[in-house]
Design an enzyme around this catalytic site. Sequence first.
Site, PDB file in Angstrom:
ATOM      1  N   ALA A  62       0.827  -1.210   0.000  1.00 23.24           N
ATOM      2  CA  ALA A  62       0.000   0.000   0.000  1.00 23.24           C
ATOM      3  C   ALA A  62       0.857   1.254   0.000  1.00 23.24           C
ATOM      4  O   ALA A  62       1.975   1.261   0.505  1.00 23.24           O
ATOM      5  CB  ALA A  62      -0.893   0.005   1.232  1.00 23.24           C
ATOM      6  N   ASN A 111       8.873   8.549   4.988  1.00 17.40           N
ATOM      7  CA  ASN A 111       7.698   9.272   4.494  1.00 17.40           C
ATOM      8  C   ASN A 111       6.788   9.655   5.645  1.00 17.40           C
ATOM      9  O   ASN A 111       6.673   8.952   6.641  1.00 17.40           O
ATOM     10  CB  ASN A 111       6.941   8.438   3.443  1.00 17.40           C
ATOM     11  CG  ASN A 111       5.808   7.623   4.032  1.00 17.40           C
ATOM     12  OD1 ASN A 111       4.692   8.101   4.240  1.00 17.40           O
ATOM     13  ND2 ASN A 111       6.101   6.356   4.360  1.00 17.40           N
ATOM     14  N   ARG A 112       6.161  10.819   5.470  1.00 19.42           N
ATOM     15  CA  ARG A 112       5.092  11.224   6.389  1.00 19.42           C
ATOM     16  C   ARG A 112       3.950  11.798   5.537  1.00 19.42           C
ATOM     17  O   ARG A 112       3.509  12.930   5.734  1.00 19.42           O
ATOM     18  CB  ARG A 112       5.593  12.248   7.420  1.00 19.42           C
ATOM     19  CG  ARG A 112       6.327  13.465   6.874  1.00 19.42           C
ATOM     20  CD  ARG A 112       6.524  14.544   7.936  1.00 19.42           C
ATOM     21  NE  ARG A 112       7.253  15.677   7.455  1.00 19.42           N
ATOM     22  CZ  ARG A 112       8.588  15.825   7.473  1.00 19.42           C
ATOM     23  NH1 ARG A 112       9.344  14.855   7.962  1.00 19.42           N
ATOM     24  NH2 ARG A 112       9.150  16.935   7.010  1.00 19.42           N
ATOM     25  N   GLY A 114       0.767  10.992   5.238  1.00 21.76           N
ATOM     26  CA  GLY A 114      -0.443  11.321   5.996  1.00 21.76           C
ATOM     27  C   GLY A 114      -1.744  11.048   5.252  1.00 21.76           C
ATOM     28  O   GLY A 114      -2.698  11.836   5.330  1.00 21.76           O
ATOM     29  N   PHE A 115      -1.787   9.909   4.543  1.00 17.41           N
ATOM     30  CA  PHE A 115      -3.023   9.475   3.870  1.00 17.41           C
ATOM     31  C   PHE A 115      -3.571  10.548   2.920  1.00 17.41           C
ATOM     32  O   PHE A 115      -4.778  10.858   2.943  1.00 17.41           O
ATOM     33  CB  PHE A 115      -4.121   9.107   4.879  1.00 17.41           C
ATOM     34  CG  PHE A 115      -3.849   7.901   5.738  1.00 17.41           C
ATOM     35  CD1 PHE A 115      -2.770   7.057   5.499  1.00 17.41           C
ATOM     36  CD2 PHE A 115      -4.690   7.609   6.812  1.00 17.41           C
ATOM     37  CE1 PHE A 115      -2.533   5.949   6.308  1.00 17.41           C
ATOM     38  CE2 PHE A 115      -4.468   6.506   7.623  1.00 17.41           C
ATOM     39  CZ  PHE A 115      -3.385   5.675   7.375  1.00 17.41           C
ATOM     40  N   ASN A 140      -6.702  -0.983   0.965  1.00 14.79           N
ATOM     41  CA  ASN A 140      -6.183  -0.634   2.293  1.00 14.79           C
ATOM     42  C   ASN A 140      -6.949   0.597   2.770  1.00 14.79           C
ATOM     43  O   ASN A 140      -6.947   1.645   2.118  1.00 14.79           O
ATOM     44  CB  ASN A 140      -4.673  -0.359   2.169  1.00 14.79           C
ATOM     45  CG  ASN A 140      -4.018  -0.040   3.487  1.00 14.79           C
ATOM     46  OD1 ASN A 140      -4.454   0.850   4.196  1.00 14.79           O
ATOM     47  ND2 ASN A 140      -2.949  -0.749   3.811  1.00 14.79           N
ATOM     48  N   SER A 176      -0.087   3.139  10.447  1.00 17.26           N
ATOM     49  CA  SER A 176       0.667   4.260   9.884  1.00 17.26           C
ATOM     50  C   SER A 176       1.129   5.168  11.017  1.00 17.26           C
ATOM     51  O   SER A 176       0.340   5.509  11.901  1.00 17.26           O
ATOM     52  CB  SER A 176      -0.198   5.060   8.918  1.00 17.26           C
ATOM     53  OG  SER A 176       0.453   6.285   8.637  1.00 17.26           O
ATOM     54  N   ASN A 178       1.832   8.193  10.577  1.00 17.90           N
ATOM     55  CA  ASN A 178       1.660   9.567  10.105  1.00 17.90           C
ATOM     56  C   ASN A 178       0.266  10.136  10.307  1.00 17.90           C
ATOM     57  O   ASN A 178      -0.035  11.229   9.841  1.00 17.90           O
ATOM     58  CB  ASN A 178       2.056   9.648   8.631  1.00 17.90           C
ATOM     59  CG  ASN A 178       3.485   9.188   8.432  1.00 17.90           C
ATOM     60  OD1 ASN A 178       4.371   9.559   9.202  1.00 17.90           O
ATOM     61  ND2 ASN A 178       3.718   8.346   7.439  1.00 17.90           N
ATOM     62  N   THR A 179      -0.612   9.375  10.954  1.00 22.37           N
ATOM     63  CA  THR A 179      -1.917   9.901  11.349  1.00 22.37           C
ATOM     64  C   THR A 179      -1.920   9.863  12.868  1.00 22.37           C
ATOM     65  O   THR A 179      -1.881   8.773  13.455  1.00 22.37           O
ATOM     66  CB  THR A 179      -3.065   9.041  10.773  1.00 22.37           C
ATOM     67  OG1 THR A 179      -3.034   9.158   9.352  1.00 22.37           O
ATOM     68  CG2 THR A 179      -4.424   9.487  11.280  1.00 22.37           C
ATOM     69  N   LYS A 218      -3.283  -4.618   9.222  1.00 27.36           N
ATOM     70  CA  LYS A 218      -1.860  -4.321   8.960  1.00 27.36           C
ATOM     71  C   LYS A 218      -1.239  -3.700  10.196  1.00 27.36           C
ATOM     72  O   LYS A 218      -1.721  -2.683  10.696  1.00 27.36           O
ATOM     73  CB  LYS A 218      -1.730  -3.377   7.769  1.00 27.36           C
ATOM     74  CG  LYS A 218      -0.266  -3.060   7.422  1.00 27.36           C
ATOM     75  CD  LYS A 218      -0.137  -2.360   6.087  1.00 27.36           C
ATOM     76  CE  LYS A 218       1.315  -2.062   5.746  1.00 27.36           C
ATOM     77  NZ  LYS A 218       1.452  -1.414   4.437  1.00 27.36           N
ATOM     78  N   ASN A 247       4.157  -2.489   8.584  1.00 27.91           N
ATOM     79  CA  ASN A 247       4.220  -1.134   8.046  1.00 27.91           C
ATOM     80  C   ASN A 247       5.653  -0.584   8.222  1.00 27.91           C
ATOM     81  O   ASN A 247       6.574  -1.324   8.553  1.00 27.91           O
ATOM     82  CB  ASN A 247       3.193  -0.259   8.780  1.00 27.91           C
ATOM     83  CG  ASN A 247       2.618   0.814   7.874  1.00 27.91           C
ATOM     84  OD1 ASN A 247       3.350   1.516   7.190  1.00 27.91           O
ATOM     85  ND2 ASN A 247       1.301   0.950   7.869  1.00 27.91           N
TER      86      ASN A 247
HETATM   87  C1  FMN Z   1       5.999   6.672   0.446  1.00 26.09           C
HETATM   88  C2  FMN Z   1       5.300   5.574   1.184  1.00 26.09           C
HETATM   89  C3  FMN Z   1       3.939   5.676   1.432  1.00 26.09           C
HETATM   90  C4  FMN Z   1       3.286   4.655   2.133  1.00 26.09           C
HETATM   91  N1  FMN Z   1       1.940   4.756   2.333  1.00 26.09           N
HETATM   92  C5  FMN Z   1       1.294   3.746   2.955  1.00 26.09           C
HETATM   93  C6  FMN Z   1      -0.102   3.800   3.130  1.00 26.09           C
HETATM   94  O1  FMN Z   1      -0.780   4.738   2.697  1.00 26.09           O
HETATM   95  N2  FMN Z   1      -0.700   2.774   3.798  1.00 26.09           N
HETATM   96  C7  FMN Z   1      -0.001   1.700   4.281  1.00 26.09           C
HETATM   97  O2  FMN Z   1      -0.593   0.787   4.861  1.00 26.09           O
HETATM   98  N3  FMN Z   1       1.333   1.612   4.109  1.00 26.09           N
HETATM   99  C8  FMN Z   1       1.985   2.614   3.469  1.00 26.09           C
HETATM  100  N4  FMN Z   1       3.332   2.521   3.287  1.00 26.09           N
HETATM  101  C9  FMN Z   1       4.067   1.368   3.865  1.00 26.09           C
HETATM  102  C10 FMN Z   1       4.294   0.252   2.847  1.00 26.09           C
HETATM  103  O3  FMN Z   1       3.084  -0.279   2.396  1.00 26.09           O
HETATM  104  C11 FMN Z   1       5.150  -0.869   3.469  1.00 26.09           C
HETATM  105  O4  FMN Z   1       4.429  -1.458   4.523  1.00 26.09           O
HETATM  106  C12 FMN Z   1       6.482  -0.345   4.009  1.00 26.09           C
HETATM  107  O5  FMN Z   1       7.030   0.631   3.160  1.00 26.09           O
HETATM  108  C13 FMN Z   1       7.518  -1.456   4.205  1.00 26.09           C
HETATM  109  O6  FMN Z   1       7.816  -2.086   2.981  1.00 26.09           O
HETATM  110  P1  FMN Z   1       9.111  -1.715   2.088  1.00 26.09           P
HETATM  111  O7  FMN Z   1      10.303  -1.750   2.993  1.00 26.09           O
HETATM  112  O8  FMN Z   1       9.125  -2.772   1.000  1.00 26.09           O
HETATM  113  O9  FMN Z   1       8.866  -0.358   1.534  1.00 26.09           O
HETATM  114  C14 FMN Z   1       4.018   3.530   2.590  1.00 26.09           C
HETATM  115  C15 FMN Z   1       5.387   3.444   2.343  1.00 26.09           C
HETATM  116  C16 FMN Z   1       6.035   4.447   1.644  1.00 26.09           C
HETATM  117  C17 FMN Z   1       7.513   4.310   1.380  1.00 26.09           C
END
Ligand code: FMN
Length: 337
Positions: A62, A111-112, A114-115, A140, A176, A178-179, A218, A247
């Site tokens: 996601a 990242n932050r 914030g949905f 998600n 997350s 960021n919320t 998650k 996450n």
């Molecule tokens: C820029 C960015 C935005 C993300 N946004 C979301 C999100 O909206 N919802 C969510 O459940 N996870 C979000 N994630 C987390 C990823 O889905 C994943 O769980 C996390 O990055 C770990 O996997 P990775 O190391 O392969 O990136 C985000 C990650 C990144 C880098």
Amino acid sequence: MYQLARSILFRFDPETAHHISMSGLRLAEKTRLLPLLFPEPECISPVEVMGLRFPNRIGLAAGLDKEGDAIDALGCLGFGHIEIGTITPRPQPGNPRPRLFRLIPQQSIINRMGFNNSGIESGVANVLRSKHFHGVIGFNIGKNKDTPNENAADDYLICLRAAFPVAGYIAVNLSSPNTPGLRELQGAEAAARLLDVLKHEQTKLEAEHERKVPLVFKVAPDLDDAHIDALSRVFLDGGLDGLIATNTTLSRSGVEDHPRHGEAGGLSGPPLLARSTEVLARFASHLGGRIPIIGVGGISSVEDAKEKIRAGASLVQIYTSFIYQGPALVAALARAL
Ligand SMILES: Cc1cc2nc3c(=O)[nH]c(=O)nc-3n(C[C@H](O)[C@H](O)[C@H](O)COP(=O)(O)O)c2cc1C
């Protein structure tokens, strides 16, 4: 070829690069260039998980396609499942920019966001418009920033009801960073209450729509062992259908030397791998195969992905390594797992 594209994209700030890539992907799919470049999406060893058939074990995590507006394009690259979102009931802009940072020597991201998203109705419309992807689409879902935690269940219910008719599975994002306050919903009591409400609604919706849509939670990698043990009991008692571990992390272990390490937000990429896999393994030891697990966090090679499977994952997802390594990694993972 991706290395060349990356060297150009990385000249832009990360969010602009993201928008350019997504537009480029959509255009390449519309003009049928992508299917030409990737003629056979990877359907090498289909697996059944949560009662759904996945063309392979590798999915897109996601956050990359928040709105679900590039599903067909991303599907061409070989993902067996694509998790769109996080999507909230109402559109919201997310946090002020800058909110996305590359830590290139560590191949990681903070990242932050914030949905930031255009709301659940728009996500549903985008999924209905996607035509060519034959894998599984996960939704998600999250709560709006201005919804207090006491009313969080209402937001999840709105999203669950809207997404149910079109989703392969629904992932409830409790993790997350960021919320503000969202991670409190991972407390054992809060999670049990939310799971109860959502399972109740899921049963009603299943009867209404005559289809099963698994409900998945998650979780964060920043849970201690006692917390994991308590949540495992909640998930087993509450009949959760699947778990996504994990996450992003609040830890900065492994990136302390980077000048950006102090940016607020969640860290993803290789520095997250070890802790994320430990959390996955501990959940797996409790859940004992009764609740399938999707392993995500820090995978950047076939070996990392195999480690997640050995730790108890049935499926895996990537995000950060896809940004650094591109589509070749998706194909390699799909073939190897
Ligand atoms: C820029 C960015 C935005 C993300 N946004 C979301 C999100 O909206 N919802 C969510 O459940 N996870 C979000 N994630 C987390 C990823 O889905 C994943 O769980 C996390 O990055 C770990 O996997 P990775 O190391 O392969 O990136 C985000 C990650 C990144 C880098």
